[in-house]
Design a protein around this motif. Structure first.
Motif, PDB file in Angstrom:
ATOM      1  N   UNK A 122       0.839  -1.190   0.000  1.00  8.26           N
ATOM      2  CA  UNK A 122       0.000   0.000   0.000  1.00  8.26           C
ATOM      3  C   UNK A 122       0.878   1.246   0.000  1.00  8.26           C
ATOM      4  N   UNK A 123       0.308   2.396   0.334  1.00  4.91           N
ATOM      5  CA  UNK A 123       1.049   3.675   0.342  1.00  4.91           C
ATOM      6  C   UNK A 123       0.817   4.424   1.653  1.00  4.91           C
ATOM      7  N   UNK A 124       0.946   3.761   2.767  1.00  5.10           N
ATOM      8  CA  UNK A 124       0.641   4.408   4.035  1.00  5.10           C
ATOM      9  C   UNK A 124       1.382   5.733   4.196  1.00  5.10           C
ATOM     10  N   UNK A 125       0.637   6.689   4.731  1.00  8.92           N
ATOM     11  CA  UNK A 125       1.165   7.998   5.088  1.00  8.92           C
ATOM     12  C   UNK A 125       0.475   8.387   6.393  1.00  8.92           C
ATOM     13  N   UNK A 126       1.171   9.082   7.276  1.00 13.78           N
ATOM     14  CA  UNK A 126       0.579   9.432   8.565  1.00 13.78           C
ATOM     15  C   UNK A 126      -0.434  10.574   8.433  1.00 13.78           C
ATOM     16  N   UNK A 127      -1.379  10.604   9.372  1.00 12.80           N
ATOM     17  CA  UNK A 127      -2.419  11.628   9.385  1.00 12.80           C
ATOM     18  C   UNK A 127      -1.857  13.039   9.338  1.00 12.80           C
ATOM     19  N   UNK A 128      -0.795  13.291  10.124  1.00 12.29           N
ATOM     20  CA  UNK A 128      -0.272  14.659  10.188  1.00 12.29           C
ATOM     21  C   UNK A 128       0.327  15.104   8.851  1.00 12.29           C
ATOM     22  N   UNK A 148      -6.920  12.735  -7.189  1.00 13.96           N
ATOM     23  CA  UNK A 148      -5.503  12.703  -6.824  1.00 13.96           C
ATOM     24  C   UNK A 148      -5.266  11.534  -5.871  1.00 13.96           C
ATOM     25  N   UNK A 149      -4.293  10.699  -6.189  1.00  5.64           N
ATOM     26  CA  UNK A 149      -3.853   9.650  -5.265  1.00  5.64           C
ATOM     27  C   UNK A 149      -2.977  10.299  -4.192  1.00  5.64           C
ATOM     28  N   UNK A 150      -3.354  10.094  -2.938  1.00 12.30           N
ATOM     29  CA  UNK A 150      -2.621  10.734  -1.842  1.00 12.30           C
ATOM     30  C   UNK A 150      -2.058   9.655  -0.925  1.00 12.30           C
ATOM     31  N   UNK A 151      -0.743   9.511  -0.953  1.00  9.93           N
ATOM     32  CA  UNK A 151      -0.105   8.501  -0.122  1.00  9.93           C
ATOM     33  C   UNK A 151       1.397   8.657  -0.158  1.00  9.93           C
ATOM     34  N   UNK A 152       2.082   7.752   0.522  1.00  9.57           N
ATOM     35  CA  UNK A 152       3.526   7.781   0.580  1.00  9.57           C
ATOM     36  C   UNK A 152       4.146   6.771  -0.373  1.00  9.57           C
ATOM     37  N   UNK A 153       5.291   6.268   0.014  1.00  7.16           N
ATOM     38  CA  UNK A 153       6.034   5.289  -0.789  1.00  7.16           C
ATOM     39  C   UNK A 153       5.272   3.969  -0.872  1.00  7.16           C
ATOM     40  N   UNK A 154       5.319   3.333  -2.031  1.00  7.01           N
ATOM     41  CA  UNK A 154       4.696   2.011  -2.188  1.00  7.01           C
ATOM     42  C   UNK A 154       5.559   0.965  -1.487  1.00  7.01           C
ATOM     43  N   UNK A 155       4.974   0.294  -0.511  1.00  7.54           N
ATOM     44  CA  UNK A 155       5.701  -0.719   0.259  1.00  7.54           C
ATOM     45  C   UNK A 155       4.697  -1.535   1.068  1.00  7.54           C
ATOM     46  N   UNK A 156       5.156  -2.635   1.620  1.00 13.75           N
ATOM     47  CA  UNK A 156       4.245  -3.443   2.440  1.00 13.75           C
ATOM     48  C   UNK A 156       3.923  -2.699   3.730  1.00 13.75           C
ATOM     49  N   UNK A 157       2.807  -3.056   4.313  1.00 16.53           N
ATOM     50  CA  UNK A 157       2.423  -2.435   5.586  1.00 16.53           C
ATOM     51  C   UNK A 157       3.484  -2.686   6.652  1.00 16.53           C
ATOM     52  N   UNK A 193       1.697   7.932  -7.320  1.00 21.12           N
ATOM     53  CA  UNK A 193       1.444   9.257  -6.728  1.00 21.12           C
ATOM     54  C   UNK A 193       2.194  10.371  -7.469  1.00 21.12           C
ATOM     55  N   UNK A 194       2.464  10.163  -8.743  1.00 21.50           N
ATOM     56  CA  UNK A 194       3.226  11.152  -9.521  1.00 21.50           C
ATOM     57  C   UNK A 194       2.505  12.494  -9.555  1.00 21.50           C
ATOM     58  N   UNK A 195       1.194  12.487  -9.738  1.00 26.77           N
ATOM     59  CA  UNK A 195       0.468  13.765  -9.805  1.00 26.77           C
ATOM     60  C   UNK A 195       0.599  14.523  -8.489  1.00 26.77           C
ATOM     61  N   UNK A 196       0.466  13.819  -7.374  1.00 27.35           N
ATOM     62  CA  UNK A 196       0.611  14.453  -6.072  1.00 27.35           C
ATOM     63  C   UNK A 196       2.004  15.061  -5.911  1.00 27.35           C
ATOM     64  N   UNK A 197       3.018  14.298  -6.245  1.00 28.77           N
ATOM     65  CA  UNK A 197       4.402  14.783  -6.096  1.00 28.77           C
ATOM     66  C   UNK A 197       4.655  16.008  -6.958  1.00 28.77           C
ATOM     67  N   UNK A 198       4.114  16.019  -8.159  1.00 31.52           N
ATOM     68  CA  UNK A 198       4.293  17.172  -9.043  1.00 31.52           C
ATOM     69  C   UNK A 198       3.656  18.434  -8.449  1.00 31.52           C
TER      70      UNK A 198
END
Length: 276
Positions: A204-210, A226-235, A267-272
């Protein structure tokens, strides 16, 4: 001299009045009266939830004035309640976070509640925002994706992996009918990581609430998805960085061999956007 002072005072007063009304944006007539939306006002539904509570505590953007109505003041299952609150407060934006999420199995055990809150409630919000020309930002989920190949883009086909994803897809269907909207497909979790176990085979792409709270104001004026998340990796890979004693378990063993294991997003669009 008196006339000059009077003229200067008049100019100052006109400037103050102009600045006051620049904060408003003229939109439409609603039920016969002119509707004005305040450019700096944002209504947030679901402010008492896990993310909403943290979001309220970490507001440091003085550009906007946030409103967090209780269910008593704004009931997403009652269009009259929604319209009444929005007509009084006249926001330019509405961030819709209210709904049903956890526990995940509640969407299997009580589909009526899931349908009411995540589909019908979102449809009601969408109809009211459309009527009043309010920008709508909707919190969706990565679980709308098929969970097979991963690296899903915003324009990838969706096929939810569970009832929670289905309920959010239903909400998305209403929101996408309204052009002045933004859907955020989010993969977020609490900080610190609250679970004792994490799946080593679920990507998944877990990212913290803050982190989401920090990014959110930067996305208000975008539209579409927009896909909003962090790095793709296992939980498990995500969790072990912050919780050294985390235990790894298999999602396939817990949920069965047919479970979909990769809902990771591109998440390329988000990063851009955030790096612009």
């Amino acid at each position: 001299l008196f006339k000059m002072k009077s003229l200067m005072l008049l100019i100052c007063l006109l400037g103050i009045i102009k600045m006051k009304f620049l904060k408003k944006k003229k939109n439409i007539k609603v039920n016969g009266f002119l509707m004005l939306l305040y450019k700096n006002r944002i209504v947030v539904t679901g402010g008492s939830g896990r993310f909403g509570s943290l979001f309220k505590l970490n507001l440091n953007n003085k550009k906007y004035n946030y409103f967090f109505p209780t269910k008593k003041k704004l009931d997403i299952l009652n269009q009259k309640s929604i319209l009444k609150y929005l007509k009084i407060n006249k926001p330019k934006y509405l961030i819709h976070m209210a709904g049903l999420s956890r526990p995940m199995n509640i969407h299997e055990k009580n589909i009526n509640k899931s349908i009411d809150l995540n589909i019908i409630g979102t449809a009601n919000i969408t109809k009211c925002c459309s009527l009043l020309k309010i920008k709508l930002i909707f919190f969706s989920t990565a679980y709308v994706y098929p969970g097979i190949s991963g690296n899903y883009r915003e324009d990838s086909s969706i096929n939810p992996i569970n009832n929670y994803g289905l309920s959010k897809m239903g909400g998305e269907a209403a929101v996408r009918m309204y052009n002045n909207s933004l859907i955020l497909r989010i993969s977020m979790t609490e900080k610190p990581f609250i679970h004792k176990h994490a799946f080593y085979d679920f990507v998944t792409n877990f990212i913290f609430h803050d982190e989401v709270a920090f990014i959110l104001p930067k996305l208000l004026n975008y539209k579409g998805i927009i896909n909003l998340g962090g790095k793709s990796q296992s939980a498990y890979e995500f969790a072990k960085k912050y919780k050294k004693n985390i235990n790894k378990i298999s999602a396939k063993k817990v949920f069965g061999k047919n479970v979909k294991l990769n809902v990771s997003m591109n998440t390329k669009r988000l990063r851009n956007i955030i790096n612009d």
